[in-house]
Design a protein around this motif. Structure first.
Motif, PDB file in Angstrom:
ATOM      1  N   LYS A  92      37.960 123.877  67.466  1.00  0.00           N
ATOM      2  CA  LYS A  92      38.516 124.988  68.238  1.00  0.00           C
ATOM      3  C   LYS A  92      37.434 126.055  68.358  1.00  0.00           C
ATOM      4  CE  LYS A  92      42.159 128.421  68.493  1.00  0.00           C
ATOM      5  NZ  LYS A  92      43.175 129.163  67.772  1.00  0.00           N
ATOM      6  N   VAL A  93      37.072 126.383  69.596  1.00  0.00           N
ATOM      7  CA  VAL A  93      36.067 127.412  69.872  1.00  0.00           C
ATOM      8  C   VAL A  93      36.742 128.456  70.750  1.00  0.00           C
ATOM      9  CG1 VAL A  93      33.816 127.904  70.887  1.00  0.00           C
ATOM     10  CG2 VAL A  93      34.201 125.742  69.713  1.00  0.00           C
ATOM     11  N   GLY A  94      36.851 129.687  70.227  1.00  0.00           N
ATOM     12  CA  GLY A  94      37.624 130.692  70.948  1.00  0.00           C
ATOM     13  C   GLY A  94      39.040 130.196  71.077  1.00  0.00           C
ATOM     14  N   ASP A  95      39.539 130.114  72.305  1.00  0.00           N
ATOM     15  CA  ASP A  95      40.900 129.620  72.550  1.00  0.00           C
ATOM     16  C   ASP A  95      40.942 128.165  72.988  1.00  0.00           C
ATOM     17  OD1 ASP A  95      42.006 132.116  71.955  1.00  0.00           O
ATOM     18  OD2 ASP A  95      41.729 132.831  74.014  1.00  0.00           O
ATOM     19  N   ASP A 135      34.279 129.522  61.031  1.00  0.00           N
ATOM     20  CA  ASP A 135      32.952 130.106  61.157  1.00  0.00           C
ATOM     21  C   ASP A 135      32.840 130.817  62.502  1.00  0.00           C
ATOM     22  OD1 ASP A 135      30.153 130.573  60.750  1.00  0.00           O
ATOM     23  OD2 ASP A 135      29.977 128.684  59.689  1.00  0.00           O
ATOM     24  N   ARG A 136      31.595 131.131  62.890  1.00  0.00           N
ATOM     25  CA  ARG A 136      31.307 131.723  64.195  1.00  0.00           C
ATOM     26  C   ARG A 136      30.134 130.989  64.827  1.00  0.00           C
ATOM     27  NH1 ARG A 136      30.667 137.684  65.035  1.00  0.00           N
ATOM     28  NH2 ARG A 136      28.608 137.277  64.220  1.00  0.00           N
ATOM     29  N   THR A 137      30.101 131.006  66.151  1.00  0.00           N
ATOM     30  CA  THR A 137      29.003 130.382  66.884  1.00  0.00           C
ATOM     31  C   THR A 137      27.836 131.348  66.984  1.00  0.00           C
ATOM     32  OG1 THR A 137      29.772 131.209  69.021  1.00  0.00           O
ATOM     33  CG2 THR A 137      30.609 129.068  68.322  1.00  0.00           C
ATOM     34  N   ILE A 138      26.636 130.813  66.932  1.00  0.00           N
ATOM     35  CA  ILE A 138      25.411 131.558  67.178  1.00  0.00           C
ATOM     36  C   ILE A 138      24.634 130.767  68.235  1.00  0.00           C
ATOM     37  CG2 ILE A 138      23.233 132.412  66.214  1.00  0.00           C
ATOM     38  CD1 ILE A 138      25.715 133.835  65.075  1.00  0.00           C
ATOM     39  N   ARG A 147      24.988 126.988  67.071  1.00  0.00           N
ATOM     40  CA  ARG A 147      25.052 126.534  65.681  1.00  0.00           C
ATOM     41  C   ARG A 147      26.020 127.437  64.936  1.00  0.00           C
ATOM     42  NH1 ARG A 147      22.814 130.065  62.306  1.00  0.00           N
ATOM     43  NH2 ARG A 147      21.221 131.494  63.045  1.00  0.00           N
ATOM     44  N   THR A 148      26.434 126.987  63.765  1.00  0.00           N
ATOM     45  CA  THR A 148      27.303 127.818  62.944  1.00  0.00           C
ATOM     46  C   THR A 148      26.501 128.930  62.301  1.00  0.00           C
ATOM     47  OG1 THR A 148      26.976 126.291  61.091  1.00  0.00           O
ATOM     48  CG2 THR A 148      28.987 125.995  62.425  1.00  0.00           C
ATOM     49  N   GLU A 149      27.189 130.008  62.004  1.00  0.00           N
ATOM     50  CA  GLU A 149      26.559 131.136  61.331  1.00  0.00           C
ATOM     51  C   GLU A 149      26.302 130.830  59.857  1.00  0.00           C
ATOM     52  OE1 GLU A 149      27.292 135.804  61.705  1.00  0.00           O
ATOM     53  OE2 GLU A 149      29.041 134.726  60.931  1.00  0.00           O
ATOM     54  N   THR A 150      27.195 130.073  59.255  1.00  0.00           N
ATOM     55  CA  THR A 150      27.131 129.736  57.836  1.00  0.00           C
ATOM     56  C   THR A 150      26.392 128.416  57.629  1.00  0.00           C
ATOM     57  OG1 THR A 150      29.264 130.818  57.538  1.00  0.00           O
ATOM     58  CG2 THR A 150      28.561 129.337  55.781  1.00  0.00           C
ATOM     59  N   ALA A 151      25.683 128.308  56.528  1.00  0.00           N
ATOM     60  CA  ALA A 151      25.021 127.050  56.157  1.00  0.00           C
ATOM     61  C   ALA A 151      25.986 126.185  55.341  1.00  0.00           C
ATOM     62  CB  ALA A 151      23.760 127.329  55.350  1.00  0.00           C
ATOM     63  N   TYR A 152      25.892 124.888  55.529  1.00  0.00           N
ATOM     64  CA  TYR A 152      26.721 123.909  54.817  1.00  0.00           C
ATOM     65  C   TYR A 152      25.805 122.854  54.219  1.00  0.00           C
ATOM     66  CZ  TYR A 152      30.321 126.165  57.518  1.00  0.00           C
ATOM     67  OH  TYR A 152      31.136 127.118  58.067  1.00  0.00           O
ATOM     68  N   THR A 153      26.188 122.291  53.088  1.00  0.00           N
ATOM     69  CA  THR A 153      25.422 121.219  52.470  1.00  0.00           C
ATOM     70  C   THR A 153      26.124 119.907  52.791  1.00  0.00           C
ATOM     71  OG1 THR A 153      24.670 122.679  50.714  1.00  0.00           O
ATOM     72  CG2 THR A 153      24.460 120.316  50.313  1.00  0.00           C
ATOM     73  N   LEU A 154      25.548 119.160  53.724  1.00  0.00           N
ATOM     74  CA  LEU A 154      26.132 117.896  54.160  1.00  0.00           C
ATOM     75  C   LEU A 154      25.213 116.708  53.917  1.00  0.00           C
ATOM     76  CD1 LEU A 154      27.791 118.867  57.575  1.00  0.00           C
ATOM     77  CD2 LEU A 154      28.759 118.975  55.271  1.00  0.00           C
ATOM     78  N   GLY A 162      28.589 137.054  73.405  1.00  0.00           N
ATOM     79  CA  GLY A 162      28.451 137.038  71.956  1.00  0.00           C
ATOM     80  C   GLY A 162      29.211 135.896  71.297  1.00  0.00           C
ATOM     81  N   PRO A 163      29.146 135.840  69.969  1.00  0.00           N
ATOM     82  CA  PRO A 163      29.725 134.727  69.212  1.00  0.00           C
ATOM     83  C   PRO A 163      31.221 134.546  69.434  1.00  0.00           C
ATOM     84  CG  PRO A 163      28.340 136.089  67.806  1.00  0.00           C
ATOM     85  CD  PRO A 163      28.501 136.821  69.101  1.00  0.00           C
ATOM     86  N   LEU A 164      31.656 133.308  69.302  1.00  0.00           N
ATOM     87  CA  LEU A 164      33.070 132.953  69.319  1.00  0.00           C
ATOM     88  C   LEU A 164      33.449 132.433  67.939  1.00  0.00           C
ATOM     89  CD1 LEU A 164      33.272 130.987  72.700  1.00  0.00           C
ATOM     90  CD2 LEU A 164      34.218 133.258  72.228  1.00  0.00           C
ATOM     91  N   ASP A 165      34.706 132.597  67.583  1.00  0.00           N
ATOM     92  CA  ASP A 165      35.199 131.985  66.353  1.00  0.00           C
ATOM     93  C   ASP A 165      35.283 130.483  66.561  1.00  0.00           C
ATOM     94  OD1 ASP A 165      35.464 134.425  65.058  1.00  0.00           O
ATOM     95  OD2 ASP A 165      37.543 134.683  65.705  1.00  0.00           O
ATOM     96  N   VAL A 166      34.974 129.734  65.514  1.00  0.00           N
ATOM     97  CA  VAL A 166      35.078 128.275  65.567  1.00  0.00           C
ATOM     98  C   VAL A 166      35.829 127.795  64.331  1.00  0.00           C
ATOM     99  CG1 VAL A 166      32.789 127.918  64.525  1.00  0.00           C
ATOM    100  CG2 VAL A 166      33.813 126.094  65.829  1.00  0.00           C
TER     101      VAL A 166
END
Length: 148
Positions: A13-16, A43-46, A56-63, A138-142
């Motif tokens: 889900k990105v924005g709506d 997260d949020r989009t950058i 890309r996501t704003e937050t880093a993840y360990t995958l 600007g960024p959207l919620d994801v």
């Protein structure tokens, strides 16, 4: 064209805009399993700076495991391709999604190996329309969640 086996879906889900995506469990088994285990993600989009029509996501993840090689490395990305970019040796990095033609690039436009972990299969047109505004608005919620 090579056949990619998928098993299960996720919701992006990105924005709506809500999309259904498939993970590439055969081509990127370790990364797909780690992404599934990390869900849900909020997260949020950058907007990517050098890579084209992608965020890309704003937050880093360990995958990925420390110093792991990227699985299923694409040369180019198309709208709806979902990637994981390990930004340093620890395996921590960002999730990214292309909303048009893209190629993951480091500063000075050097190609970077990323793992193509999945793709959006439903709602791509709506996804592209929403993401085309990120650079201006600007960024959207994801939100990324498990099987719907």
């Amino acid at each position: 064209m090579e056949k990619i086996v998928v098993s299960g879906t996720i919701t992006v889900k990105v924005g709506d805009v809500v999309c259904r995506a498939e993970l590439f469990d055969d081509a990127a088994p370790a990364t797909a399993a780690a992404l599934r285990a990390a869900l849900p993600i909020s997260d949020r989009t950058i907007q990517t700076r050098w890579s084209g029509n992608a965020w890309r996501t704003e937050t880093a993840y360990t995958l990925q495991a420390e110093n792991a090689q990227a699985e299923n490395v694409p040369e180019r990305l198309d709208a709806g391709d979902i990637i994981f970019y390990a930004s340093h040796a620890s395996g921590s990095g960002e999730l990214g999604v292309a909303y048009g033609e893209a190629q993951w690039l480091a500063p000075f436009r050097q190609p970077v190996d990323v793992c193509k972990v999945g793709r959006i299969v439903e709602g791509v047109d709506e996804f592209v329309a929403a993401c085309n505004r990120i650079i201006f608005d600007g960024p959207l919620d994801v939100e990324i969640t498990g099987e719907s």
